[in-house]
Structures are given as C-alpha cells and as structure tokens.
Motif scaffolding. Structure first.
Motif, PDB file in Angstrom:
ATOM      1  N   GLU A 336       0.846  -1.184   0.000  1.00 17.09           N
ATOM      2  CA  GLU A 336       0.000   0.000   0.000  1.00 17.09           C
ATOM      3  C   GLU A 336       0.888   1.242   0.000  1.00 17.09           C
ATOM      4  OE1 GLU A 336      -3.911  -1.636   2.426  1.00 17.09           O
ATOM      5  OE2 GLU A 336      -2.416  -0.454   3.505  1.00 17.09           O
ATOM      6  N   VAL A 337       0.458   2.261  -0.734  1.00 14.65           N
ATOM      7  CA  VAL A 337       1.170   3.535  -0.747  1.00 14.65           C
ATOM      8  C   VAL A 337       0.336   4.583  -0.034  1.00 14.65           C
ATOM      9  CG1 VAL A 337       2.536   3.156  -2.827  1.00 14.65           C
ATOM     10  CG2 VAL A 337       0.239   4.082  -3.029  1.00 14.65           C
ATOM     11  N   TRP A 338       1.034   5.547   0.543  1.00 16.40           N
ATOM     12  CA  TRP A 338       0.355   6.667   1.180  1.00 16.40           C
ATOM     13  C   TRP A 338       0.058   7.714   0.118  1.00 16.40           C
ATOM     14  CZ3 TRP A 338      -2.230   7.863   5.359  1.00 16.40           C
ATOM     15  CH2 TRP A 338      -2.490   9.202   5.640  1.00 16.40           C
ATOM     16  N   LEU A 339      -1.217   8.093   0.009  1.00 16.94           N
ATOM     17  CA  LEU A 339      -1.637   9.129  -0.930  1.00 16.94           C
ATOM     18  C   LEU A 339      -1.962  10.383  -0.149  1.00 16.94           C
ATOM     19  CD1 LEU A 339      -3.930   7.122  -3.394  1.00 16.94           C
ATOM     20  CD2 LEU A 339      -1.469   7.572  -3.535  1.00 16.94           C
ATOM     21  N   PRO A 340      -1.083  11.398  -0.183  1.00 17.99           N
ATOM     22  CA  PRO A 340      -1.312  12.605   0.620  1.00 17.99           C
ATOM     23  C   PRO A 340      -2.607  13.321   0.299  1.00 17.99           C
ATOM     24  CG  PRO A 340       0.961  12.502  -0.151  1.00 17.99           C
ATOM     25  CD  PRO A 340       0.219  11.414  -0.858  1.00 17.99           C
ATOM     26  N   GLY A 341      -3.002  13.310  -0.995  1.00 18.22           N
ATOM     27  CA  GLY A 341      -4.245  13.990  -1.356  1.00 18.22           C
ATOM     28  C   GLY A 341      -5.457  13.353  -0.717  1.00 18.22           C
ATOM     29  N   GLN A 342      -5.458  12.033  -0.624  1.00 19.89           N
ATOM     30  CA  GLN A 342      -6.557  11.322   0.020  1.00 19.89           C
ATOM     31  C   GLN A 342      -6.358  11.223   1.523  1.00 19.89           C
ATOM     32  OE1 GLN A 342      -7.881   7.583  -1.470  1.00 19.89           O
ATOM     33  NE2 GLN A 342      -7.920   8.224  -3.593  1.00 19.89           N
ATOM     34  N   GLY A 343      -5.105  11.348   1.966  1.00 23.10           N
ATOM     35  CA  GLY A 343      -4.805  11.132   3.375  1.00 23.10           C
ATOM     36  C   GLY A 343      -5.090   9.703   3.781  1.00 23.10           C
ATOM     37  N   ALA A 344      -4.728   8.750   2.895  1.00 28.36           N
ATOM     38  CA  ALA A 344      -5.081   7.351   3.139  1.00 28.36           C
ATOM     39  C   ALA A 344      -4.068   6.439   2.467  1.00 28.36           C
ATOM     40  CB  ALA A 344      -6.481   7.058   2.604  1.00 28.36           C
ATOM     41  N   TRP A 345      -4.009   5.199   2.979  1.00 28.08           N
ATOM     42  CA  TRP A 345      -3.226   4.142   2.348  1.00 28.08           C
ATOM     43  C   TRP A 345      -4.089   3.452   1.291  1.00 28.08           C
ATOM     44  CZ3 TRP A 345       1.832   3.677   3.598  1.00 28.08           C
ATOM     45  CH2 TRP A 345       2.259   4.172   4.822  1.00 28.08           C
ATOM     46  N   ARG A 346      -3.495   3.212   0.110  1.00 26.41           N
ATOM     47  CA  ARG A 346      -4.228   2.521  -0.945  1.00 26.41           C
ATOM     48  C   ARG A 346      -3.334   1.452  -1.563  1.00 26.41           C
ATOM     49  NH1 ARG A 346      -9.253   4.979  -2.101  1.00 26.41           N
ATOM     50  NH2 ARG A 346      -9.547   2.963  -3.134  1.00 26.41           N
ATOM     51  N   GLU A 347      -3.963   0.321  -1.915  1.00 26.57           N
ATOM     52  CA  GLU A 347      -3.219  -0.786  -2.518  1.00 26.57           C
ATOM     53  C   GLU A 347      -2.638  -0.385  -3.869  1.00 26.57           C
ATOM     54  OE1 GLU A 347      -3.960  -4.694  -5.113  1.00 26.57           O
ATOM     55  OE2 GLU A 347      -5.627  -4.083  -3.816  1.00 26.57           O
ATOM     56  N   ILE A 348      -1.386  -0.811  -4.106  1.00 28.36           N
ATOM     57  CA  ILE A 348      -0.755  -0.561  -5.396  1.00 28.36           C
ATOM     58  C   ILE A 348      -0.179  -1.831  -5.997  1.00 28.36           C
ATOM     59  CG2 ILE A 348       1.547  -0.014  -4.483  1.00 28.36           C
ATOM     60  CD1 ILE A 348       1.630   2.279  -6.580  1.00 28.36           C
ATOM     61  N   SER A 349       0.013  -2.850  -5.157  1.00 28.27           N
ATOM     62  CA  SER A 349       0.534  -4.129  -5.639  1.00 28.27           C
ATOM     63  C   SER A 349       0.013  -5.239  -4.752  1.00 28.27           C
ATOM     64  CB  SER A 349       2.070  -4.138  -5.616  1.00 28.27           C
ATOM     65  OG  SER A 349       2.580  -5.423  -5.939  1.00 28.27           O
TER      66      SER A 349
END
Length: 424
Positions: A336-349
């Motif tokens: 999971e990567v941290w997306l600053p715009g969303q302020g959330a962790w999201r799966e990437i792989s």
C-alpha cells in the motif's frame, strides 16, 4: 482446484480450512459425489467383465449351433445398463468437479484469521507520511488543474471509469511503464513477454477466473475474454506442460492493458483513476518447484517494493487475513502507498503464492531430476506494479504548492530530462 485425495484423507481438516474462509462444510457433499462416481465406475467394470464373458459364450453358441437368444438378450440389457452407469458416473464427476472448482485455495497457516481488510496485518513500513505546509490535492484535482487529465472527454468516448491523459502526463504514464518493465528484466531476472490481450475460456479457467468470476470479465462475441491481468496468459504458458526440474524457476513479466468490469463496485472510487475499466499494469509471474515457492514469494514482493522505493513513495507491506485473501491464493502480501491527497493508504501491488492450486487446473507439472512420477508446479503472481496507481501516487506524493509535480529522478531519462510538470 483441490485434490480429491486431500478431501478423502481428512474431511474434517478440509472443512476447517474452508471455514477459515467463512464457508460452510463441503466435504460431505464432495465425498457423496465421489462415492457415487466410484460406485458407478465399479459397477461399470463388473458389467463390462460380464459382457466380455457373454461375448465369448455367444460366439461359442453360434459355432456349435446352440440357442443363444437368452445370452443375446442379456447382452442387450447389459449394454443399456452400462450406458446408464456411464452417464451416472459422468454426472457425479461433473457435480464433484463443480463443487471443487468453486472452492478457494487452502490458506497458509501463517495467514491471520479475520473477516475483511480491517483485519489485515501491517508487517513493515517504508518512510513516514509527509506533512506538507499546504493542503495537498488529490490526483484528479492536480491532473485537471494541469489541463492534462480529461475525464469528460473519456466519458464521451467510452463512458464512466475511463481517463484520457495528455501531454506530459501521458508521457509520465509511459515512462513509468517502460522504466518498471526494464527494471524487472534487466535487474530482477524476469523474461519479458508480449502476450495476447484476448484469451479463450480454458486460459481463464486455468488461473481461476472461470467459472466463478465470469461477471467480472469482458467477453467478446466469439467467446474470448479480455484479460483482467497479464497473470492469466503468462501463467497459462505452462498449461498442459511437463517441465524438467532444471528449468525452474521460470520468471515472466509483461506490460499489458487490463480490462475489468468492476462488477459490484458501484459507488466506490467514482472520482479519478483508482478504479478503471481499463488500465495498464506490469505483471510478474513465477513458476517454481514446490519447496521454493515461499522464498520466491518473498523475492517477488521485494521486487515490487523496490519500484515504490525508487519512486520516492511511502509504502507498507501487509499480509492479508483469511477473509480478504483472494480465491486462488494461499497467501498474499499487499503493498500500500500513502496518498497525501486522500490522506489514506491505498493498494498498489498484490503478490500471491498460489502453490499448486492453479497448476492442478492447468495440469502443469514438473519432472523431478530424481525419483519417479511428476509433481504439480507452484505458481506465483504479483503486480510490479499497477501503472495507473503508480501515476496517482507519484502525482500526490511529489506535488508542489503551486500545483506542479516533480518527476522522480529515475524517470527523468524516460521523460527527455523533464524534471517538473507544470500547468499546460
């Protein structure tokens, strides 16, 4: 696909393994169909033996001029009974197969119990989420403000869940894809393959998309399917093959478009590029000896992690719990990567060890260097990584207060030396 011998050997343990996935007991029904099939086959063998005897007796009667009417009548009855038994055996076999092919893989004992993604376990983290001195934007806000991300135009062309990228953003997506595929081939030891994007039903069955997940696929009018990931054609390269032990491991990678209907995702991630009907992904697939798959799983995941580190992203590795592990996987690591715009962790792989689950469906085997018989290979797959989500992460992570985006250093040679994307 499960080995029926596993169910026969310990039906209680098999049901316990399915219970970890939240499924009801299935062993009794499987074994009932198995017993019906075996019983019909046994009766068929007995009647075939009797039919062979009758054939000799009828031949003898004809040669001696004896009356063979009763024998011939019995032979006719036997033929009809054998046809019925053949159908009964086939019906039981289809029923047994239908159950087994609908059941997910048995989980690795190390997979934590849990119902859904909230029970997944973080194993380690690389970096800390940044705290910029401005309010970060989401990727679609950045892209639209730059004039380089066109959702309205894509909707006009194809409908919802599509995107048109323009100018430097289109080049950035291409740069990400080319850099990743080069990294995996030149430094991680994967063999690049250019694969079909349309495959037949047998190929989809081999990796577990059919029959259970047909609603998630796009099917063409001639019975082919658009691939949801290059895992499907790459893994099926070894279908119906017997590989020499010395040839393993095989490691393949491919850059391909992926097509997903996103059935059941209505209302989720409707803004932006996170959940699309069409996206690009760099896929990694490994075919290994059974004893090697656990170590290969770690290796594959580290290959994906390097991609994220080189891009300057904040990421973490999690192990999926029982309730969140995919159908064909015995164990899965998500990155999971941290997306600053969303302020959330999201799966990437997502990197999975399927063990021999797919190999049994594909009848993909290995001939050991020593000993007799063949054994099923183990298959693994992982994203290395999803190109669209990598683009999202780069945009949100490297955005600047003025709305521009810094290009990660590793991508600049692929961008003609461009180090910043500003308003168009």
């Amino acid at each position: 696909m499960h080995d029926i011998r596993t169910v026969r050997a310990d039906p209680v343990a098999f049901d316990a393994a399915m219970a970890r996935r939240g499924l009801p007991p299935m062993a009794e029904e499987v074994l009932a169909q198995d017993a019906a099939r075996r019983g019909a086959q046994q009766a068929l063998q007995e009647k075939q033996a009797r039919r062979n005897v009758l054939a000799r007796e009828i031949g003898q009667a004809k040669r001696t001029g004896a009356n063979s009417v009763a024998l011939e009548a019995e032979a006719v009855r036997l033929r009809d009974e054998m046809v019925a038994l053949e159908e009964a055996a086939a019906t039981a076999d289809r029923a047994q197969t239908a159950i087994l092919e609908s059941l997910p893989n048995i989980l690795d004992p190390e997979v934590p119990d849990g119902r859904d993604e909230s029970d997944n376990v973080v194993l380690h983290q690389h970096g800390e989420p940044p705290r910029p001195n401005f309010t970060p934007r989401q990727h679609f806000e950045l892209g639209e403000a730059l004039g380089l991300m066109d959702f309205a135009g894509a909707a006009k062309l194809a409908g919802a869940r599509f995107t048109v990228l323009k100018g430097p953003l289109a080049r950035l997506e291409r740069a990400l894809a080319q850099w990743m595929i080069t990294l995996h081939t030149e430094e991680h030891g994967y063999t690049e393959a250019a694969v079909p994007y349309l495959v037949n039903a047998a190929t989809m069955y081999g990796t577990g998309q059919l029959p259970k997940f047909e609603a998630d696929l796009f099917k063409t009018t001639d019975g082919r399917y658009l691939i949801p990931t290059a895992e499907v054609p790459l893994t099926n390269l070894v279908r119906e093959e017997i590989l020499p032990e010395a040839a393993l491991p095989l490691r393949f990678t491919a850059l391909s478009p992926c097509f997903r209907s996103e059935a059941g995702s209505a209302g989720r991630d409707t803004r932006g590029m996170l959940r699309q009907h069409q996206f690009q992904k760099v896929e990694m697939v490994s075919i290994t000896r059974p004893p090697d798959s656990e170590a290969e799983h770690e290796r594959m995941t580290r290959c994906a992690e390097r991609v994220l580190t080189e891009l300057g992203l904040v990421w973490r590795r999690i192990v999926l719990c029982a309730g969140d592990t995919g159908f064909g996987a015995a164990k899965t690591y998500d990155l999971e990567v941290w997306l600053p715009g969303q302020g959330a962790w999201r799966e990437i792989s997502s990197c999975s060890n399927c063990r021999d689950f797919q190999a049994r469906r594909m009848n993909a085997r290995m001939k050991p260097a020593e000993g007799k018989g063949n054994v099923f290979v183990h298959t693994l797959n992982g994203s290395g990584v999803a190109v669209g989500r990598a683009l999202i992460a780069v945009l949100e992570t490297h955005q600047q207060e003025d709305g521009s985006v810094l290009v990660p250093e590793v991508l600049r040679p692929w961008m003609g030396g461009l180090d910043r994307i500003g308003p168009n």
